[in-house]
Design an enzyme around this catalytic site. Structure first.
Site, mmCIF file in Angstrom:
data_model
loop_
_atom_site.group_PDB
_atom_site.id
_atom_site.type_symbol
_atom_site.label_atom_id
_atom_site.label_comp_id
_atom_site.label_asym_id
_atom_site.label_seq_id
_atom_site.Cartn_x
_atom_site.Cartn_y
_atom_site.Cartn_z
ATOM 1 N N THR A 1 -36.342 51.744 8.082
ATOM 2 C CA THR A 1 -35.165 52.278 8.599
ATOM 3 C C THR A 1 -33.762 51.737 7.755
ATOM 4 O O THR A 1 -32.818 52.139 8.059
ATOM 5 C CB THR A 1 -35.033 51.917 9.976
ATOM 6 O OG1 THR A 1 -35.281 50.494 10.213
ATOM 7 C CG2 THR A 1 -36.182 52.621 10.659
ATOM 8 N N TYR B 1 -42.506 31.968 3.840
ATOM 9 C CA TYR B 1 -42.431 33.285 3.029
ATOM 10 C C TYR B 1 -43.207 33.743 1.896
ATOM 11 O O TYR B 1 -43.950 34.686 1.778
ATOM 12 C CB TYR B 1 -41.038 33.743 3.056
ATOM 13 C CG TYR B 1 -40.568 35.027 2.464
ATOM 14 C CD1 TYR B 1 -40.670 36.177 3.061
ATOM 15 C CD2 TYR B 1 -40.228 34.858 0.953
ATOM 16 C CE1 TYR B 1 -40.189 37.350 2.350
ATOM 17 C CE2 TYR B 1 -39.719 36.079 0.244
ATOM 18 C CZ TYR B 1 -40.014 37.309 0.864
ATOM 19 O OH TYR B 1 -39.563 38.480 0.275
ATOM 20 N N SER C 1 -42.937 39.774 -3.554
ATOM 21 C CA SER C 1 -41.893 39.186 -4.096
ATOM 22 C C SER C 1 -42.046 38.423 -5.025
ATOM 23 O O SER C 1 -43.246 37.864 -5.269
ATOM 24 C CB SER C 1 -41.187 38.472 -2.854
ATOM 25 O OG SER C 1 -40.229 37.533 -3.271
ATOM 26 N N ILE D 1 -34.632 47.853 1.511
ATOM 27 C CA ILE D 1 -35.584 48.318 0.534
ATOM 28 C C ILE D 1 -36.315 49.547 1.023
ATOM 29 O O ILE D 1 -36.838 50.503 0.242
ATOM 30 C CB ILE D 1 -36.461 47.247 -0.245
ATOM 31 C CG1 ILE D 1 -35.472 46.504 -0.986
ATOM 32 C CG2 ILE D 1 -37.485 47.666 -1.001
ATOM 33 C CD1 ILE D 1 -36.161 44.943 -1.443
ATOM 34 N N GLY D 2 -36.850 49.395 2.116
ATOM 35 C CA GLY D 2 -37.569 50.404 2.868
ATOM 36 C C GLY D 2 -37.043 51.751 2.839
ATOM 37 O O GLY D 2 -37.725 52.657 2.580
#
Length: 264
Positions: free
Chosen positions: A16, A154, A141, A19-20
């Site tokens: 939403t 992460y 990433s 990047i997506g």
């Protein structure tokens, strides 16, 4: 080269914003029928309206579901049991000293960043193989190879995505289905902008300066010396999802501005 995805269906998780959403725009502009996803109906509806405004005529729908949970994945898959293209974009990030990370923190990063993609791919991959065509992309990433000490949790989750994508690519060799990971570097997305704004407020330094210092001090090997744009990342993903990328599989595709010094 003209990428034409007319007739293809695409699912992009966590899409939403950032990047997506950029990936959704790129796939829709190439003719794919896109299915975007967010945790709330309000976010999904707002993203669909934005897509209609920016890509006139886009074929698009959305499903509100928390794909960081098994229940959310099940609900999504019940509503959309098949796709030709799957982009596992859903992810969270944040900085924290290693010693301060609880078991719950580690589990959260594993559930959201890793298991969401595992569950979605497990459901969609077999039918892709049966049809003889499919594209799966994990948004990893550069931190999956260059583990940042300020967010080990992460980096761990992003390294796991790279490993899963490679193993899956080997498992579907020769089927017409490709599986890749894409490795963005620091990107000027909504989430990063919010993080920079919080840092700017705390330090009294302008947000643009905070971003410049971040790249200079924490990613000094960057060759572009700036944040990547959402569109730059999305362009790589759209290519990986295209007919033209039929010989690109099992790869970790970099869009990180040259931060990673080692080849491969």
């Amino acid at each position: 080269m003209k990428i034409d995805l007319t007739g293809r269906r695409a699912v992009v998780t966590g899409s939403t914003a950032g990047i997506g959403f950029g990936i959704v725009q790129g796939l829709a502009a190439a003719g794919a029928a896109v299915l975007l996803n967010g945790r709330t109906q309000d976010r999904v509806d707002a993203a669909l309206q934005q897509l209609a405004d920016t890509v006139p005529g886009a074929q698009a729908a959305g499903i509100a579901a928390d794909l960081g949970t098994a229940e959310g994945c099940k609900a999504f898959l019940n509503a959309a049991p098949e796709t030709d293209i799957l982009v596992n974009n859903l992810g969270i990030f944040g900085t924290a000293p290693f010693a301060k990370l609880s078991d719950a923190d580690w589990q959260l990063y594993f559930d959201v960043n890793v298991m969401s993609g595992v569950r979605m791919t497990r459901a969609y991959l077999g039918p892709m193989v049966d049809r003889g065509w499919g594209r799966v992309v994990f948004i990893s990433s550069e931190s999956g190879l260059n583990i940042p000490p300020e967010m080990v949790q992460y980096g761990f989750s992003k390294a796991a995505q790279i490993a899963i994508a490679r193993g899956l690519a080997e498992s579907v060799a020769g089927t017409g289905v490709t599986v890749n990971s894409v490795l963005p570097g620091p990107t000027d997305s909504e989430g990063v902008r919010k993080a920079m704004a919080r840092r700017a407020e705390a330090t009294g330094v302008p947000a643009d300066t905070v971003a410049e210092r971040f790249v200079k001090e924490l990613r000094p090997s960057s060759l572009i010396r700036r944040l990547a744009t959402v569109e730059e990342v999305a362009n790589m993903v759209v290519y990986a999802c295209s007919e033209q990328a039929s010989a690109t599989t099992g790869a970790a595709l970099r869009v990180e501005g040259g931060i990673l010094r080692h080849p491969g």
